[in-house]
Design an enzyme around this catalytic site. Structure first.
Site, PDB file in Angstrom:
ATOM      1  N   GLU A 113       0.713  -1.280   0.087  1.00 43.96           N
ATOM      2  CA  GLU A 113       0.070   0.017   0.012  1.00 43.96           C
ATOM      3  C   GLU A 113       0.838   1.168  -0.042  1.00 43.96           C
ATOM      4  OE1 GLU A 113      -2.370   1.641  -0.957  1.00 43.96           O
ATOM      5  OE2 GLU A 113      -3.821   1.560   0.794  1.00 43.96           O
ATOM      6  N   ASP A 114       0.411   2.262  -0.444  1.00 46.19           N
ATOM      7  CA  ASP A 114       1.232   3.614  -0.622  1.00 46.19           C
ATOM      8  C   ASP A 114       1.318   4.234   0.661  1.00 46.19           C
ATOM      9  OD1 ASP A 114      -1.490   4.335  -0.549  1.00 46.19           O
ATOM     10  OD2 ASP A 114      -1.351   5.544  -2.403  1.00 46.19           O
ATOM     11  N   ASP A 117      -3.172   6.312   6.516  1.00 44.06           N
ATOM     12  CA  ASP A 117      -3.487   7.549   7.005  1.00 44.06           C
ATOM     13  C   ASP A 117      -4.443   7.162   8.186  1.00 44.06           C
ATOM     14  OD1 ASP A 117      -3.776  10.397   7.014  1.00 44.06           O
ATOM     15  OD2 ASP A 117      -5.334  10.219   5.407  1.00 44.06           O
ATOM     16  N   PHE A 166      -0.128  16.288   3.361  1.00 41.64           N
ATOM     17  CA  PHE A 166      -0.465  15.683   2.249  1.00 41.64           C
ATOM     18  C   PHE A 166       0.344  15.710   1.296  1.00 41.64           C
ATOM     19  CE2 PHE A 166      -3.045  14.615  -1.660  1.00 41.64           C
ATOM     20  CZ  PHE A 166      -3.934  13.837  -0.896  1.00 41.64           C
ATOM     21  N   ARG A 179       1.280  11.750  -9.976  1.00 39.26           N
ATOM     22  CA  ARG A 179       1.646  10.507  -9.704  1.00 39.26           C
ATOM     23  C   ARG A 179       2.913  10.242 -10.308  1.00 39.26           C
ATOM     24  NH1 ARG A 179      -2.665   7.561  -7.476  1.00 39.26           N
ATOM     25  NH2 ARG A 179      -4.635   7.837  -8.429  1.00 39.26           N
TER      26      ARG A 179
END
Ligand code: IMP
Ligand code: MG
Length: 188
Positions: A113-114, A117, A166, A179
């Site tokens: 997973e990136d 959060d 963010f 991206r």
């Protein structure tokens, strides 16, 4: 020439990638850390066939660098979930957009997973994948923002722990943009 601030505002409004976002985590640091993670994951499962599940789309670059740094037998599959609308705050709702091509029974599964959060997406994902009967289920996240957690979720491998910012680039997006940055930058 436009000022940095103006270029940034202009690009944000137009939602176009901009070179004015400076690196927060450089390409070199990403590659060094991801290589370490690949070795760590392999050390924990010597001789095992590993089945890596990439969570689309943000983890695509992480997965591709991770598997190239990993020895032994590795297979991959892809899954897409949605937890965000078009903004930077979580909707708290997770939807399955694309399911896996293969079953997980008896496999040594690593979720790739990136970023974790609030943890809601990963928690949901771990629950549905555990129900499919993998032999082992572990999770690798490139980034973690622990101060944002709403639910306790186990992450076995973390690339970088960051503050509540963010971030975009290296697969991570803001409304599908940025991206393609080869590094990670801070959007706000
Ligand atoms: P969570 O459910 O709140 O843990 O959010 C997980 C998902 O939200 C990640 O897989 C990302 O797609 C997205 N996300 C969370 N924080 C960021 C960020 O800083 N930049 C880009 N995407 C983010
Ligand atoms: Mg994601």
């Amino acid at each position: 020439m436009m000022s940095n601030r103006f270029t940034f505002l202009y690009a944000t409004l137009r939602r176009v990638p901009t070179a004015s976002i400076p690196p927060f985590i450089t390409t070199d640091s990403l590659h060094t850390r991801i290589t370490e993670l690949a070795h760590e994951i392999r050390r924990d499962a010597p001789g095992e066939k590993l089945h890596l599940i990439c969570v689309l789309k943000g983890a695509v670059m992480f997965l591709s660098d991770l598997i190239r740094a990993m020895d032994g037998e590795v297979s991959i599959d892809f899954m897409a979930l949605s937890s965000y609308g078009s903004g930077t705050t979580s909707s708290g709702e997770v939807r399955l957009i694309k399911d896996l091509d293969y079953g997980l029974e008896g496999r040594n599964v690593i979720i790739v997973e990136d970023i974790v959060d609030t943890g809601l997406t990963l928690h949901y994902l771990q629950e549905i994948l555990r129900a499919r009967g993998p032999k082992t289920l572990r999770t690798a996240c490139l980034l973690s923002k622990p101060s944002r957690r709403k639910i306790d979720v186990k992450v076995d491998y973390i690339g970088f722990t960051i503050e509540d910012r963010f971030v975009v680039g290296y697969g991570l997006d803001y409304s599908e943009q940025y991206r393609n940055l080869p590094y990670i930058g801070v959007l706000q």
